[in-house]
Scaffold this active site. Structure first.
Site, PDB file in Angstrom:
ATOM      1  N   GLY A   1       0.761  -1.245   0.000  1.00  0.00           N
ATOM      2  CA  GLY A   1       0.000   0.000   0.000  1.00  0.00           C
ATOM      3  C   GLY A   1       0.785   1.284   0.000  1.00  0.00           C
ATOM      4  O   GLY A   1       0.199   2.358  -0.205  1.00  0.00           O
TER       5      GLY A   1
ATOM      6  N   GLU B   1       3.630  -6.860   1.661  1.00  0.00           N
ATOM      7  CA  GLU B   1       3.215  -7.162   0.281  1.00  0.00           C
ATOM      8  C   GLU B   1       3.231  -5.900  -0.578  1.00  0.00           C
ATOM      9  O   GLU B   1       2.202  -5.497  -1.123  1.00  0.00           O
ATOM     10  CB  GLU B   1       1.774  -7.718   0.293  1.00  0.00           C
ATOM     11  CG  GLU B   1       1.534  -8.896   1.198  1.00  0.00           C
ATOM     12  CD  GLU B   1       0.041  -9.145   1.462  1.00  0.00           C
ATOM     13  OE1 GLU B   1      -0.814  -8.394   0.946  1.00  0.00           O
ATOM     14  OE2 GLU B   1      -0.263 -10.089   2.204  1.00  0.00           O
ATOM     15  N   PRO B   2       4.377  -5.247  -0.718  1.00  0.00           N
ATOM     16  CA  PRO B   2       4.374  -4.013  -1.520  1.00  0.00           C
ATOM     17  C   PRO B   2       4.316  -4.310  -3.015  1.00  0.00           C
ATOM     18  O   PRO B   2       4.898  -5.282  -3.487  1.00  0.00           O
ATOM     19  CB  PRO B   2       5.715  -3.356  -1.169  1.00  0.00           C
ATOM     20  CG  PRO B   2       6.604  -4.495  -0.784  1.00  0.00           C
ATOM     21  CD  PRO B   2       5.711  -5.571  -0.208  1.00  0.00           C
TER      22      PRO B   2
ATOM     23  N   ARG C   1       3.079  -1.318  -5.818  1.00  0.00           N
ATOM     24  CA  ARG C   1       3.327  -0.036  -6.482  1.00  0.00           C
ATOM     25  C   ARG C   1       4.682   0.593  -6.113  1.00  0.00           C
ATOM     26  O   ARG C   1       5.402   1.103  -6.963  1.00  0.00           O
ATOM     27  CB  ARG C   1       2.203   0.934  -6.065  1.00  0.00           C
ATOM     28  CG  ARG C   1       2.184   2.249  -6.785  1.00  0.00           C
ATOM     29  CD  ARG C   1       1.153   3.191  -6.123  1.00  0.00           C
ATOM     30  NE  ARG C   1      -0.126   2.571  -5.911  1.00  0.00           N
ATOM     31  CZ  ARG C   1      -1.123   2.552  -6.804  1.00  0.00           C
ATOM     32  NH1 ARG C   1      -0.989   3.162  -7.963  1.00  0.00           N
ATOM     33  NH2 ARG C   1      -2.257   1.960  -6.531  1.00  0.00           N
TER      34      ARG C   1
ATOM     35  N   TYR D   1      -9.642   5.623 -12.124  1.00  0.00           N
ATOM     36  CA  TYR D   1      -9.671   6.334 -10.835  1.00  0.00           C
ATOM     37  C   TYR D   1      -9.368   7.826 -10.973  1.00  0.00           C
ATOM     38  O   TYR D   1      -8.914   8.441 -10.012  1.00  0.00           O
ATOM     39  CB  TYR D   1      -8.611   5.804  -9.849  1.00  0.00           C
ATOM     40  CG  TYR D   1      -8.182   4.380  -9.895  1.00  0.00           C
ATOM     41  CD1 TYR D   1      -9.022   3.364  -9.433  1.00  0.00           C
ATOM     42  CD2 TYR D   1      -6.894   4.040 -10.308  1.00  0.00           C
ATOM     43  CE1 TYR D   1      -8.574   2.053  -9.411  1.00  0.00           C
ATOM     44  CE2 TYR D   1      -6.455   2.731 -10.284  1.00  0.00           C
ATOM     45  CZ  TYR D   1      -7.306   1.741  -9.842  1.00  0.00           C
ATOM     46  OH  TYR D   1      -6.868   0.445  -9.803  1.00  0.00           O
TER      47      TYR D   1
ATOM     48  N   CYS E   1     -12.469   4.690 -28.532  1.00  0.00           N
ATOM     49  CA  CYS E   1     -13.765   5.352 -28.716  1.00  0.00           C
ATOM     50  C   CYS E   1     -14.545   5.429 -27.409  1.00  0.00           C
ATOM     51  O   CYS E   1     -15.568   4.750 -27.232  1.00  0.00           O
ATOM     52  CB  CYS E   1     -14.559   4.615 -29.781  1.00  0.00           C
ATOM     53  SG  CYS E   1     -13.690   4.662 -31.330  1.00  0.00           S
TER      54      CYS E   1
ATOM     55  N   TYR F   1       0.474  -1.072 -12.210  1.00  0.00           N
ATOM     56  CA  TYR F   1      -0.947  -1.043 -12.551  1.00  0.00           C
ATOM     57  C   TYR F   1      -1.186  -0.387 -13.911  1.00  0.00           C
ATOM     58  O   TYR F   1      -2.166   0.341 -14.083  1.00  0.00           O
ATOM     59  CB  TYR F   1      -1.747  -0.342 -11.433  1.00  0.00           C
ATOM     60  CG  TYR F   1      -1.573  -1.033 -10.092  1.00  0.00           C
ATOM     61  CD1 TYR F   1      -2.101  -2.302  -9.883  1.00  0.00           C
ATOM     62  CD2 TYR F   1      -0.839  -0.451  -9.074  1.00  0.00           C
ATOM     63  CE1 TYR F   1      -1.916  -2.959  -8.673  1.00  0.00           C
ATOM     64  CE2 TYR F   1      -0.641  -1.111  -7.859  1.00  0.00           C
ATOM     65  CZ  TYR F   1      -1.182  -2.358  -7.670  1.00  0.00           C
ATOM     66  OH  TYR F   1      -0.998  -3.014  -6.478  1.00  0.00           O
TER      67      TYR F   1
HETATM   68  N1  PLP Z   1      -1.689  -6.965  -1.032  1.00  0.00           N
HETATM   69  C1  PLP Z   1      -2.970  -7.021  -1.395  1.00  0.00           C
HETATM   70  C2  PLP Z   1      -3.832  -8.050  -0.751  1.00  0.00           C
HETATM   71  C3  PLP Z   1      -3.496  -6.141  -2.338  1.00  0.00           C
HETATM   72  O1  PLP Z   1      -4.777  -6.204  -2.682  1.00  0.00           O
HETATM   73  C4  PLP Z   1      -2.626  -5.165  -2.921  1.00  0.00           C
HETATM   74  C5  PLP Z   1      -3.137  -4.196  -3.897  1.00  0.00           C
HETATM   75  O2  PLP Z   1      -4.248  -3.877  -4.037  1.00  0.00           O
HETATM   76  C6  PLP Z   1      -1.284  -5.155  -2.538  1.00  0.00           C
HETATM   77  C7  PLP Z   1      -0.842  -6.061  -1.591  1.00  0.00           C
HETATM   78  C8  PLP Z   1      -0.301  -4.198  -3.122  1.00  0.00           C
HETATM   79  O3  PLP Z   1      -0.631  -2.873  -2.915  1.00  0.00           O
HETATM   80  P1  PLP Z   1       0.354  -1.732  -3.382  1.00  0.00           P
HETATM   81  O4  PLP Z   1       0.610  -1.946  -4.828  1.00  0.00           O
HETATM   82  O5  PLP Z   1      -0.388  -0.490  -3.128  1.00  0.00           O
HETATM   83  O6  PLP Z   1       1.598  -1.843  -2.568  1.00  0.00           O
END
Ligand code: PLP
Length: 426
Positions: free
Chosen positions: A247, A284-285, A287, A327, A355, A383
């Site tokens: 996140g 779990e990074p 982005r 978004y 289109c 993304y």
């Molecule tokens: N973990 C889970 C369960 C997610 O749904 C997401 C993204 O939506 C992420 C990790 C990665 O998030 P980010 O790309 O913002 O680090």
């Protein structure tokens, strides 16, 4: 002229007035591969990972790259070689990480809608952990595991009801979101899960949202998670690892998210203060590892002045860069050829050929461009390609990974045959 760095993009810079990624001139890459073209900096990805690794130095911690951000095989291979685990959300993602050389036991499986087939394949592969997202999923996973004669390692994804202060479509840890199990029900759910023969409780998980630019939501979510861990362990269920999700945001438009190592210094201080400093940690990074490592280069097809709006029509579109349409997201857009300070600029909407009026890449941008020029859409490493489609029967773009002065084509542009593979005429 000396190199001019672009803020937030450590390896994207102008050199002799031409935009480069690391040591590669984007103009030369366009001549070789055409447009739209995604170009990624290997150094940028590894440096972003290194910030997390610095933050976790001396700790029992694993970075599981959330591959949904960019799931191209060579990108996965890079992170696997750098020691990462992976966070996946589908059987397709599992197949991809395994093809890229990941170890199954370093993979964690998130997502609210895992199918029985996906569970079976993941269990047979020896997956590290399922992040379970509902009580119904617990029943099904238990059944599938018992059917295979194994135990499924699980964490329960807690929905801590913490506001991540981000776009509502990428906020995931609030009561109204579909993700995780409400924190009030977590203990009960753990007690049920612990009694199932086919499940082995190994951890706890949360992920509150994406593009988070403040530290407070993380600190609040951690407090809530640790309260829950205390109550679960008091009920006699040991929690081996704590997964804090991903996140962390990036700089798209002057955003100032905390650096990964600085953020983790604060979070680790809290963990230490509450006596959880030696617990295995997972994150779990997505982005923050890849977003600002990538640009998407596009050619200006037509300038179309209008009464109310001027349009700059480019050959990249919402099928390549879906975030603005999805978004209202902002991507900075810069020319490949640096313009002098006194070049006449026009305010334009940068739009694609699809289109749909929703097919825009940037609104009201001041640009000095004409048809045939090239633009780079910044922050396009996360993304974008992984969310791209063939809408309007447009081929998916090509991708290049740059390593210093070397470039590697890591995905060819779709051919017509790629697009119709699997289809048949009556
Ligand atoms: N973990 C889970 C369960 C997610 O749904 C997401 C993204 O939506 C992420 C990790 C990665 O998030 P980010 O790309 O913002 O680090």
């Amino acid at each position: 002229m000396s190199a001019l760095q672009l803020p937030g993009h450590p390896h994207v810079h102008y050199q002799h007035e031409q935009l480069h990624v690391e040591g590669c001139n984007l103009k030369a890459l366009v001549a070789a591969h055409g447009t739209p073209l995604f170009v990624y900096s290997k150094a940028s990805m590894l440096e972003a990972l290194a910030a997390y690794q610095r933050g976790f130095a001396g700790r029992n911690a694993r970075v599981c790259y959330a591959m949904k951000a960019n799931s191209t095989l060579a990108v996965l291979q890079l992170f696997a070689k750098a020691g990462c685990g992976f966070d996946i959300v589908s059987g397709g993602e599992l197949a991809r990480v395994l093809a890229a050389g990941a170890q199954a036991d370093k993979v964690i499986f998130s997502g609210v809608g895992k199918t029985r087939d996906e569970m079976r394949v993941a269990l047979k592969a020896g997956i590290g952990c399922f992040n379970v997202e509902s009580e119904a999923e617990i029943d099904v996973l238990n059944e599938v595991a018992v059917g295979l004669g194994v135990q499924a390692p699980i964490s329960i994804r807690v929905n801590p009801n913490v506001d991540p202060k981000t776009h509502p479509y990428i906020s995931t840890g609030l009561k109204g979101n579909k993700f995780g199990i409400a924190h009030e029900r977590t203990l009960l759910t753990y007690q049920r899960a612990a009694a199932f023969a086919g499940l082995k409780v190994v951890g706890i998980d949360c992920h509150i949202g994406s593009q988070i630019t403040e530290e407070t939501p993380y600190l609040d979510a951690m407090d809530r998670m640790l309260d829950i861990v205390e109550s679960i362990e008091a009920a006699g269920i040991p929690i081996h690892h704590i997964d804090f999700g991903g996140g962390l945001g990036i700089n798209y438009n002057g955003d100032t998210p905390p650096a990964a190592d600085a953020l983790w210094q604060k979070l680790l201080a809290k963990l230490d203060a509450r006596g959880f400093g030696q617990r295995q940690l997972m994150i779990e990074p997505g982005r923050s590892l890849v977003g600002n490592a990538g640009v998407c280069v596009t050619e200006v097809l037509y300038m179309k002045p209008g009464e109310q709006k001027n349009f700059c029509i480019v050959d990249a579109a919402m099928n390549d860069l879906p975030r603005p349409a999805m978004y209202q997201a902002f991507h900075a857009i810069v020319p490949l050829q640096q313009t002098s300070g006194n070049a006449a600029t026009t305010v334009v909407d940068v739009v694609g050929p699809v289109c749909e009026s929703g097919d825009w890449i940037g609104h009201d941008r001041n640009l000095a461009v004409q048809s045939g020029d090239h633009l780079a859409v910044l922050s396009a490493g996360a993304y974008c390609m992984s969310m791209s489609s063939n809408y309007n029967s447009r081929p998916k773009a090509a991708e290049v990974l740059v390593d210093g002065a070397q470039s590697h084509l890591i995905r060819q542009r779709d051919s017509f045959a790629d697009q119709v593979r699997g289809e048949s005429l009556l």
